[in-house]
Design a protein around this motif. Structure first.
Motif, PDB file in Angstrom:
ATOM      1  N   GLN A   1     111.144   3.223 120.683  1.00  0.00           N
ATOM      2  CA  GLN A   1     110.861   4.653 120.830  1.00  0.00           C
ATOM      3  C   GLN A   1     110.181   4.954 122.161  1.00  0.00           C
ATOM      4  O   GLN A   1     110.454   5.958 122.806  1.00  0.00           O
ATOM      5  CB  GLN A   1     109.957   5.118 119.683  1.00  0.00           C
ATOM      6  CG  GLN A   1     110.567   5.026 118.307  1.00  0.00           C
ATOM      7  CD  GLN A   1     111.313   6.281 117.894  1.00  0.00           C
ATOM      8  OE1 GLN A   1     111.329   7.264 118.622  1.00  0.00           O
ATOM      9  NE2 GLN A   1     111.929   6.247 116.724  1.00  0.00           N
ATOM     10  N   ALA A   2     109.270   4.069 122.597  1.00  0.00           N
ATOM     11  CA  ALA A   2     108.533   4.310 123.837  1.00  0.00           C
ATOM     12  C   ALA A   2     109.443   4.275 125.058  1.00  0.00           C
ATOM     13  O   ALA A   2     109.227   5.027 126.015  1.00  0.00           O
ATOM     14  CB  ALA A   2     107.416   3.273 123.980  1.00  0.00           C
ATOM     15  N   PHE A   3     110.461   3.412 125.039  1.00  0.00           N
ATOM     16  CA  PHE A   3     111.333   3.249 126.198  1.00  0.00           C
ATOM     17  C   PHE A   3     112.672   3.969 126.065  1.00  0.00           C
ATOM     18  O   PHE A   3     113.454   3.979 127.018  1.00  0.00           O
ATOM     19  CB  PHE A   3     111.600   1.766 126.446  1.00  0.00           C
ATOM     20  CG  PHE A   3     110.452   1.038 127.077  1.00  0.00           C
ATOM     21  CD1 PHE A   3     110.291   1.020 128.450  1.00  0.00           C
ATOM     22  CD2 PHE A   3     109.544   0.349 126.288  1.00  0.00           C
ATOM     23  CE1 PHE A   3     109.241   0.339 129.038  1.00  0.00           C
ATOM     24  CE2 PHE A   3     108.492  -0.339 126.869  1.00  0.00           C
ATOM     25  CZ  PHE A   3     108.333  -0.344 128.250  1.00  0.00           C
ATOM     26  N   ALA A   4     112.970   4.537 124.909  1.00  0.00           N
ATOM     27  CA  ALA A   4     114.265   5.195 124.694  1.00  0.00           C
ATOM     28  C   ALA A   4     114.495   6.269 125.753  1.00  0.00           C
ATOM     29  O   ALA A   4     113.646   7.125 125.988  1.00  0.00           O
ATOM     30  CB  ALA A   4     114.325   5.808 123.298  1.00  0.00           C
ATOM     31  N   GLY A   5     115.652   6.182 126.406  1.00  0.00           N
ATOM     32  CA  GLY A   5     116.020   7.179 127.408  1.00  0.00           C
ATOM     33  C   GLY A   5     115.385   6.987 128.770  1.00  0.00           C
ATOM     34  O   GLY A   5     115.663   7.773 129.677  1.00  0.00           O
ATOM     35  N   LYS A   6     114.557   5.941 128.952  1.00  0.00           N
ATOM     36  CA  LYS A   6     113.922   5.705 130.248  1.00  0.00           C
ATOM     37  C   LYS A   6     114.982   5.226 131.243  1.00  0.00           C
ATOM     38  O   LYS A   6     115.692   4.253 130.999  1.00  0.00           O
ATOM     39  CB  LYS A   6     112.812   4.662 130.139  1.00  0.00           C
ATOM     40  CG  LYS A   6     111.637   5.065 129.243  1.00  0.00           C
ATOM     41  CD  LYS A   6     110.717   6.041 129.920  1.00  0.00           C
ATOM     42  CE  LYS A   6     109.474   6.300 129.075  1.00  0.00           C
ATOM     43  NZ  LYS A   6     108.621   7.363 129.626  1.00  0.00           N
ATOM     44  N   SER A   7     115.069   5.865 132.369  1.00  0.00           N
ATOM     45  CA  SER A   7     116.083   5.554 133.373  1.00  0.00           C
ATOM     46  C   SER A   7     115.882   4.155 133.943  1.00  0.00           C
ATOM     47  O   SER A   7     114.767   3.770 134.299  1.00  0.00           O
ATOM     48  CB  SER A   7     116.018   6.593 134.499  1.00  0.00           C
ATOM     49  OG  SER A   7     116.927   6.286 135.525  1.00  0.00           O
TER      50      SER A   7
END
Length: 434
Positions: free
Chosen positions: A145-151
């Motif tokens: 959840q913390a890194f989801a979608g991080k480029s």
């Protein structure tokens, strides 16, 4: 400040290097050097401040000189933006709830802070970053959840097939996008071993920009000290009236306890610790006998603590310079069975109306036993996860349904995507390189 390996055979590293390496080149875990110390004015501000102010004060000390204070403050404010309520259940026992973050587990503290640090240091980078994490339950969801979608960041979660709860699995297996879930045909120790082997294979690690988001990573480990100071500040008046505070820490890989002991070394006076484990009593046994016997993990009701070879014990021994007698002055250990865990969940609910998850119940039962010989002390249990995440354990014990937090209910509506792999590096390499 720089960061050194617990094994002492690698050169000191910067925060950025230690963050993205995960493990030190010699296979040790990173620790700050020199160990941070809070000044008297800082300790006073912690006692008199609010939770966000306390967290900022602690974080500034932990990462002193590693980045601009304003940047650090911003990461702290965004990552630790949820409450930590404390409930008093008996005259002697309090419960500090650490599960009010987005994945309903204490792992949100470190995972969200680490994601903020990595995003900051990745600005301007073109090289890939692959966050590889092993989970026995809650870490996977918190990191995903913390890194989801991080480029520019790929997340790979290793979990023991069939050994995390269905709701825990859904929290990291239904996100898709830059998050991949791998079901390892083995136990958590196999997952942790695979992650370490991947990090120590320099060609593989360098080509993929591999880093860890387990508590072995210093960027996830250090922020956990913040809630120990919150607990300490909330109970300041009680500490004036009693001799000490005994903090019961449900323990599996022992990052949580290591963070508490680091907080004590920074100036958190008047506290001692109880390492509360399930059947995996490696550390409680070590504290009594002085013999460290790791062993294969077995499945229990408190699955996130099913760790037979806890990595963060190395950090604890580093803090105490391998002086077992000094460690024994600050830490005792107790092991709790599944039968006792069920009985504790039922008893606490019947007597107080409070619902504990299995891990918090291990902490509570161990604390209740230990406090019988310490009438002048108060105890605090770290409640590490929302009981709804372990409904298959808690609901049959209580004979009632536990309402689900909205975030947990939402992930149950999404379809999971899981890839099974054998517990060897070649199988993991094939997935990572694809």
């Amino acid at each position: 400040m720089h960061f050194v390996s617990t094994l002492g055979r690698s050169a000191p590293a910067s925060l950025e290097d230690s963050l993205f390496r995960g493990l030190a080149p010699d296979g040790g875990l990173y620790m700050p050097a020199p160990l941070p110390q809070l000044t008297l004015p800082s300790l006073e501000r912690i006692h008199s401040g609010t939770w966000p102010e306390r967290a900022r004060e602690v974080v500034r000390s932990l990462f002193q000189g590693t980045m601009e204070p304003q940047v650090l403050d911003s990461i702290c404010a965004r990552a630790l933006d949820f409450p930590l309520p404390m409930a008093r259940l008996t005259d002697q026992i309090y419960v500090l709830e650490l599960f009010h973050g987005p994945t309903q587990a204490f792992k949100d503290f470190g995972a969200r802070f680490m994601a903020g640090l990595m995003s900051h240091f990745r600005e301007g980078r073109d090289s890939p970053t692959t966050v590889l994490t092993a989970t026995s339950g809650d870490t996977g969801g918190a990191v995903a959840q913390a890194f989801a979608g991080k480029s520019g960041i790929q997340v790979v979660v290793l979990f023991p097939e069939g050994r995390v709860t269905p709701r825990q699995e859904r929290q990291f297996s239904t996100l898709g996008g830059n998050v991949v879930a791998l079901a390892v045909q083995g136990d958590f120790d196999d997952c942790q071993r695979l992650a370490k082997e991947a990090f120590q294979n320099r060609a593989l690690a360098d080509s993929l920009g591999l880093t860890s988001a387990n508590s072995i990573n210093v960027g996830r480990f250090l922020p956990q000290t913040t809630y120990f100071f919150e607990l300490w500040a909330q109970l300041r008046q009680e500490l004036l009236n009693r001799t000490r505070i005994l903090i019961s820490v449900p323990s599996g890989n022992f990052g949580n306890l290591a963070a508490g002991l680091l907080a004590k070394s920074m100036g958190m006076a008047g506290v001692s610790f109880l390492a509360a484990t399930n059947k995996h009593d490696t550390v409680p046994e070590y504290l009594v006998t002085g013999e460290l016997r790791t062993r294969p993990s077995i499945q229990t009701l408190s699955t996130a603590m099913d760790v037979g070879s806890p990595s963060n014990l190395n950090r604890i021994l580093h803090l105490y310079q391998n002086d077992l007698s000094a460690l024994r002055k600050d830490v005792v250990g107790r092991s709790i069975s599944d039968e006792e865990t069920r009985a504790c969940i039922r008893k606490v609910h019947d007597e107080t109306g409070h619902i504990l998850d299995p891990h918090s119940a291990v902490g509570y039962m161990a604390l209740e036993k230990e406090l019988k010989g310490r009438p002048k002390e108060i105890g605090v249990v770290l409640a590490t996860a929302h009981p709804a995440k372990f409904a298959e354990v808690v609901e049959p014990v209580l004979g009632q349904e536990i309402p689900m937090p909205p975030e947990l209910a939402a992930c149950l509506e999404r379809e999971p995507k899981v890839t099974p792999i054998e517990p060897n590096l070649e199988a993991l390499r094939e997935v990572l390189q694809s």
